[in-house]
Design a protein around this motif. Structure first.
Motif, PDB file in Angstrom:
ATOM      1  N   UNK A  34      -3.591  11.009   6.532  1.00 48.58           N
ATOM      2  CA  UNK A  34      -2.627   9.978   6.926  1.00 48.58           C
ATOM      3  C   UNK A  34      -1.585   9.864   5.828  1.00 48.58           C
ATOM      4  N   UNK A  35      -0.373   9.555   6.225  1.00 49.05           N
ATOM      5  CA  UNK A  35       0.711   9.530   5.241  1.00 49.05           C
ATOM      6  C   UNK A  35       1.793   8.544   5.657  1.00 49.05           C
ATOM      7  N   UNK A  36       2.268   7.762   4.689  1.00 49.74           N
ATOM      8  CA  UNK A  36       3.411   6.881   4.935  1.00 49.74           C
ATOM      9  C   UNK A  36       4.674   7.727   4.915  1.00 49.74           C
ATOM     10  N   UNK A  37       5.413   7.695   6.000  1.00 52.49           N
ATOM     11  CA  UNK A  37       6.609   8.525   6.143  1.00 52.49           C
ATOM     12  C   UNK A  37       7.859   7.771   5.710  1.00 52.49           C
ATOM     13  N   UNK A  38       7.874   6.460   6.007  1.00 52.32           N
ATOM     14  CA  UNK A  38       9.096   5.688   5.757  1.00 52.32           C
ATOM     15  C   UNK A  38       8.751   4.219   5.604  1.00 52.32           C
ATOM     16  N   UNK A  39       9.478   3.539   4.714  1.00 52.20           N
ATOM     17  CA  UNK A  39       9.342   2.097   4.547  1.00 52.20           C
ATOM     18  C   UNK A  39      10.715   1.471   4.742  1.00 52.20           C
ATOM     19  N   UNK A  40      10.817   0.539   5.660  1.00 54.41           N
ATOM     20  CA  UNK A  40      12.087  -0.113   5.955  1.00 54.41           C
ATOM     21  C   UNK A  40      12.256  -0.286   7.445  1.00 54.41           C
TER      22      UNK A  40
END
Length: 228
Positions: free
Chosen positions: A143-149
């Motif tokens: 699992x991976x965070x792709x974008x914050x905002x």
């Protein structure tokens, strides 16, 4: 002259420690659990009164989750020693919520996917867009965070997601993002992003199984809504 109100002055049946031993931790209120962490009150108030002031200061436990040592020690009656105990307990709780068993997690339904990310995402102050990468057995391999905002189609690029999917030899993916408002109702932009990812997945031969919108304890599956 004011006297130090001790926990011993509280009826035994109402003392947090005794109540926990008799009934278990799940039967204690937030005030009682915090009182156990604080250990003692001040010269002029019991630990239960101090605990109640902590909850009032943070308007409950939701804001307490992100408390800093400076915020805690600004409360009269809480020094560095009590403050670090509180922070340690909060961090341990967060780690337990984020903990995933070593055995690979299998996603068989939208509920399974939502359960996997719910505790991590439901109280975030900003929108986070993450991708879950699955193998041919629908087990999550990464699992991976792709974008914050704020989510929109101009910043969430399919190439970033599918590049990682190829690198992980993923058979399929699930994407999820949270709504800090707590309301998981999808926006038109959420749907647009989903459609772009579906098209890219078909070209790459890597299926987008679902797009989950996470609220506070609830979610919406865009697959179930017919957008995949």
């Amino acid at each position: 002259m004011k006297l130090h109100v001790k926990i011993q002055d509280v009826p035994k049946s109402e003392r947090p420690r005794e109540r926990l031993l008799q009934y278990g931790a799940t039967h204690l209120s937030n005030k009682e659990l915090i009182a156990l962490l604080l250990g003692s009150g001040t010269r002029n108030e019991s630990v239960l009164d101090l605990s109640n002031r902590v909850l009032m200061h943070f308007e409950g436990i939701k804001l307490l989750r992100n408390a800093t040592i400076e915020e805690l020690t600004a409360i009269k009656g809480i020094g560095p020693a009590k403050g670090v105990i509180m922070l340690a307990a909060l961090e341990l709780g967060d780690r337990l919520n984020r903990y995933k068993p070593s055995e690979r997690y299998v996603v068989r339904s939208p509920e399974d996917g939502a359960d996997y990310v719910m505790e991590e995402m439901r109280l975030l102050d900003q929108e986070h867009f993450i991708a879950l990468f699955l193998n041919t057995k629908n087990q999550i391999i990464h699992s991976q965070t792709i974008f914050i905002g704020t989510l929109n189609s101009s910043v969430v690029h399919p190439r970033e997601i599918f590049r990682e999917a190829v690198r992980r030899s993923s058979a399929s993916i699930i994407v999820a993002h949270n709504h800090p408002s707590g309301d998981p109702t999808p926006s038109p932009e959420d749907i647009n992003v989903t459609k772009r990812l579906v098209k890219a997945g078909r070209i790459m031969g890597i299926e987008l199984l679902d797009h989950l919108v996470i609220g506070d304890g609830k979610f919406i599956s865009l697959k179930e809504k017919g957008h995949l």
